[in-house]
Design a protein around this motif. Sequence first.
Motif, PDB file in Angstrom:
ATOM      1  N   VAL A 474       0.841  -1.207   0.000  1.00 53.80           N
ATOM      2  CA  VAL A 474       0.000   0.000   0.000  1.00 53.80           C
ATOM      3  C   VAL A 474       0.874   1.253   0.000  1.00 53.80           C
ATOM      4  N   GLU A 475       1.903   1.268   0.820  1.00 52.74           N
ATOM      5  CA  GLU A 475       2.782   2.440   0.873  1.00 52.74           C
ATOM      6  C   GLU A 475       3.526   2.632  -0.438  1.00 52.74           C
ATOM      7  N   ALA A 476       3.958   1.543  -1.050  1.00 53.43           N
ATOM      8  CA  ALA A 476       4.719   1.636  -2.300  1.00 53.43           C
ATOM      9  C   ALA A 476       3.844   2.110  -3.464  1.00 53.43           C
ATOM     10  N   GLU A 485      -7.747   3.633  -7.729  1.00 53.91           N
ATOM     11  CA  GLU A 485      -9.099   3.125  -7.515  1.00 53.91           C
ATOM     12  C   GLU A 485      -9.100   1.762  -6.825  1.00 53.91           C
ATOM     13  N   PHE A 486      -7.946   1.120  -6.795  1.00 52.88           N
ATOM     14  CA  PHE A 486      -7.829  -0.165  -6.111  1.00 52.88           C
ATOM     15  C   PHE A 486      -7.084  -0.041  -4.784  1.00 52.88           C
ATOM     16  N   VAL A 487      -6.014   0.755  -4.775  1.00 54.64           N
ATOM     17  CA  VAL A 487      -5.200   0.883  -3.570  1.00 54.64           C
ATOM     18  C   VAL A 487      -5.963   1.585  -2.451  1.00 54.64           C
ATOM     19  N   LEU A 531      -8.557 -10.698  -0.099  1.00 51.02           N
ATOM     20  CA  LEU A 531      -9.008 -10.677  -1.490  1.00 51.02           C
ATOM     21  C   LEU A 531      -8.772  -9.305  -2.117  1.00 51.02           C
ATOM     22  N   ALA A 532      -8.971  -8.252  -1.346  1.00 50.53           N
ATOM     23  CA  ALA A 532      -8.703  -6.911  -1.872  1.00 50.53           C
ATOM     24  C   ALA A 532      -7.242  -6.761  -2.257  1.00 50.53           C
ATOM     25  N   PHE A 533      -6.360  -7.343  -1.466  1.00 50.01           N
ATOM     26  CA  PHE A 533      -4.932  -7.275  -1.763  1.00 50.01           C
ATOM     27  C   PHE A 533      -4.605  -8.019  -3.058  1.00 50.01           C
ATOM     28  N   VAL A 534      -5.094  -9.251  -3.195  1.00 46.39           N
ATOM     29  CA  VAL A 534      -4.762 -10.002  -4.410  1.00 46.39           C
ATOM     30  C   VAL A 534      -5.448  -9.391  -5.630  1.00 46.39           C
ATOM     31  N   TRP A 535      -6.652  -8.825  -5.454  1.00 46.08           N
ATOM     32  CA  TRP A 535      -7.301  -8.176  -6.595  1.00 46.08           C
ATOM     33  C   TRP A 535      -6.534  -6.924  -7.035  1.00 46.08           C
ATOM     34  N   THR A 536      -5.978  -6.188  -6.076  1.00 43.01           N
ATOM     35  CA  THR A 536      -5.191  -5.010  -6.447  1.00 43.01           C
ATOM     36  C   THR A 536      -3.939  -5.421  -7.208  1.00 43.01           C
ATOM     37  N   ARG A 537      -3.303  -6.484  -6.764  1.00 42.88           N
ATOM     38  CA  ARG A 537      -2.121  -6.972  -7.478  1.00 42.88           C
ATOM     39  C   ARG A 537      -2.480  -7.466  -8.879  1.00 42.88           C
ATOM     40  N   MET A 538      -3.611  -8.142  -9.005  1.00 40.43           N
ATOM     41  CA  MET A 538      -4.033  -8.595 -10.330  1.00 40.43           C
ATOM     42  C   MET A 538      -4.387  -7.412 -11.224  1.00 40.43           C
ATOM     43  N   ALA A 539      -5.014  -6.403 -10.639  1.00 47.55           N
ATOM     44  CA  ALA A 539      -5.346  -5.210 -11.421  1.00 47.55           C
ATOM     45  C   ALA A 539      -4.081  -4.507 -11.909  1.00 47.55           C
ATOM     46  N   GLU A 540      -3.039  -4.483 -11.091  1.00 48.28           N
ATOM     47  CA  GLU A 540      -1.775  -3.877 -11.500  1.00 48.28           C
ATOM     48  C   GLU A 540      -1.195  -4.596 -12.719  1.00 48.28           C
ATOM     49  N   ILE A 541      -1.244  -5.918 -12.694  1.00 45.77           N
ATOM     50  CA  ILE A 541      -0.762  -6.700 -13.846  1.00 45.77           C
ATOM     51  C   ILE A 541      -1.613  -6.404 -15.074  1.00 45.77           C
ATOM     52  N   ALA A 542      -2.928  -6.386 -14.887  1.00 47.11           N
ATOM     53  CA  ALA A 542      -3.837  -6.169 -16.020  1.00 47.11           C
ATOM     54  C   ALA A 542      -3.651  -4.779 -16.630  1.00 47.11           C
ATOM     55  N   LEU A 543      -3.418  -3.772 -15.806  1.00 46.68           N
ATOM     56  CA  LEU A 543      -3.198  -2.425 -16.326  1.00 46.68           C
ATOM     57  C   LEU A 543      -1.958  -2.373 -17.212  1.00 46.68           C
ATOM     58  N   ALA A 544      -0.938  -3.121 -16.818  1.00 47.35           N
ATOM     59  CA  ALA A 544       0.297  -3.132 -17.607  1.00 47.35           C
ATOM     60  C   ALA A 544       0.146  -3.881 -18.922  1.00 47.35           C
TER      61      ALA A 544
END
Length: 591
Positions: A474-476, A485-487, A531-544
Amino acid sequence: MPSYKAPLRDMRFLLNEFTDPARLRSLPGCEELGPDLVDPILDEAATLCEEVLFPINRSGDEEGCTIENGVVRTPQGFREAWAQFRDGGWPSLACDPDYGGQGLPKSIALLFEEMICSANLSFGMYPGLSHGAYAALLKHGAQVLRDTYLPKLVSGEWMGTMCLTEPQCGTDLGLIGTRAIPADDGSHRITGSKIFISAGEHDLSENILHLVLAKLPDAPPGTRGISLFLVPKFLPTPDGKPGARNGVLCTAIEHKMGIKASATCALSFEEAKGWLVGRPHKGLSAMFTMMNEARLSVGVQGLGLAEVSYQNALAYARDRVQGRALNGAAAPDQPADPIIHHPDVRRMLLSMRAEIEGCRALAMWVAQEQDVATRHADPATRDAAEDFVALMTPIIKAYFTDMGWDATATGMQVFGGHGYIREHGMEQYVRDARIAQLYEGTNGIQALDLVGRKMGAHAGRYLRRFFHPVLAYVEAKSEDERLGEFVLPLSKAFGRLQQATAELARRGLSDPYEAGAGATDYLKLFGLTALAFVWTRMAEIALAKEGEDPTGFYRAKLATARFFMARILPRSGAHLAAVMAGGATLREIEF
C-alpha cells in the motif's frame, strides 16, 4: 445437463504472472518448471476431469454408495475412473520422489485439485484423504512405516483415511474413547468406534490405511493423551501384498445431503493391529498435519464447486430469454431478451466471478508459500512461510467454503425455478457444497482458531506475515494514480482489519468470550482484506497488459476487480461494526 471446462487461462495467469515464477523455480526440485513442462500437465488434468470424472458426477450422486455385510461398493464407473486416475500417476503428482512421487509443487497440484472438485467432488474425496494420510506418515512416521506404506499410497495401489471423530466427540478430541493396548511385538491393539470417516471403506483400492486417534493406558487426560496409530484394513505380507484381514469393520454408511458417492462410514475397531505414528501422547501434532492439509483442501472444494456453478449459471443466462432489458430491447428479433442483460442477473454473476477469481489467486499465494515452507534452503525463510500458511489456513477453509455455499446457491438463483429441479444439475452443487462448511472443523471453529490461536501467537508473529507485505505494498503504490481506484479501498479495508485486530486483542486479554463473539466477523473481514490485496495486485498486472490484450482477458480482470472493490469489499465495514459491537448482545438473552 450441466457442463464443465477447466478455467485454464486464469490458472496460467496465476502461475505465470500473479505468483512469482522465478521464486518457484529457485526452490530445490522446481528448477525446470515452466510453461513447457506445466502446460501439458494442466491440459491432461483438464481432460481427465472433463471427460472422465465429470460424466459420472451426476450418476454417482443418484446411485450413491451401497453396503452389504460390511463391504461398500462405489457407484458405477468409479472403479474404472480410479483405475485410470491411478494408472495415469495422478496420486503421485505432489509426492516425494523418494517414495515414487513426481515431486511437483503444491501450487501446481492445487490447480488440479480445484479441477477435481469442480468435476466430481465425491470422487475427489478418495485421493484427498489418501494424501492427508501420506502427509502425516511422511512427517511423523517411523522409517519402517514410511518404507512399507508410502510407496503404496503414492502409487494409488492403497488408499488412506483419517479416523478422528467418535459419536461423543467431534471438535473436542480429548473425549475420545478408542483405546490402544501395547502388544509384545511392538504393535498395539486398537479397540473403539469411529464415525463420519470419509473413504473409510470402498472397492477402489486393494487396501485401506486408517490413521486412528486413540489413547494408551497411561495417557494423561484430555488432548495431551492422544496418540496416532496406523491401522491397515489388511495386514501386509512380507512381499508387500494385502494379507490377513485386520480387526476393522465398516458397520454403516451415512445417508447424506450431498457428496453421496463418497463413502462416509462408521468403523468398528476390535483389537485391530496398529502401529504408533510419532511419539506416544503426541498424536495431536501429527493429527494437525493431516487436518491442516485437509482444511486447505476443503477450502478448494468450495472454490471448485463455485466455479462449476458459475460456468453453468453464465451459460444459462446467455441462453434463457425472459422479459426485456430495462434500457431497451437487446434482441429485438426475439420475443424476449437473454436474462444476462438484466441488472440483477449480472450482479449475481459478477459476485460469483469476483469471489471465485479472488479466492483462486489467494489460494495460489498460500500454495506457493507452502512450497517455500517445505523446499527453501534457508530455515528462516521456511519458518516465515510456514507462519503465513498457518495464519491463512482457517481463513482459506472458512471463507472459501462460505463463498462456495453462497455461489452455488446464487448459481441456482440465476436459473430460477429450473435450478431447483434435478435436470440442470445446479441443486447437486448446493447440496455438495454444504458439507464443506462443516467438516474438518466447522467454520465457527476456524474463526476461533484464527482469533484464539493464530492472532496472538508468538506476540503477533503470524499476523505480521500478512500485515507487513500488505502495508509495504500500500505504501509503495499509494502515489500510483492508475492504481488509486484499487489501492485506496484496499487501504481502507486494511485499516479496518488493523482496528478490529487491536480491539479483539484488547478485549480478549480480559474476557475470552469477547474475542469469541467477534471471531466470525473478524475472519470474514480478514478474508475480504486478503481478497482486496490479491485483486489489487491482479489489477496492476492487467493495467500493464492493456495494450496487448487481443482476447480481452485483462480488460475482464480490471472490470471484475472494479466490481469487487465497489460492490463486495464494502462489506468489510459491516464486519468491523459487528466486531466492535462486542459480545453484550450475545449474552443478553436467555435460551
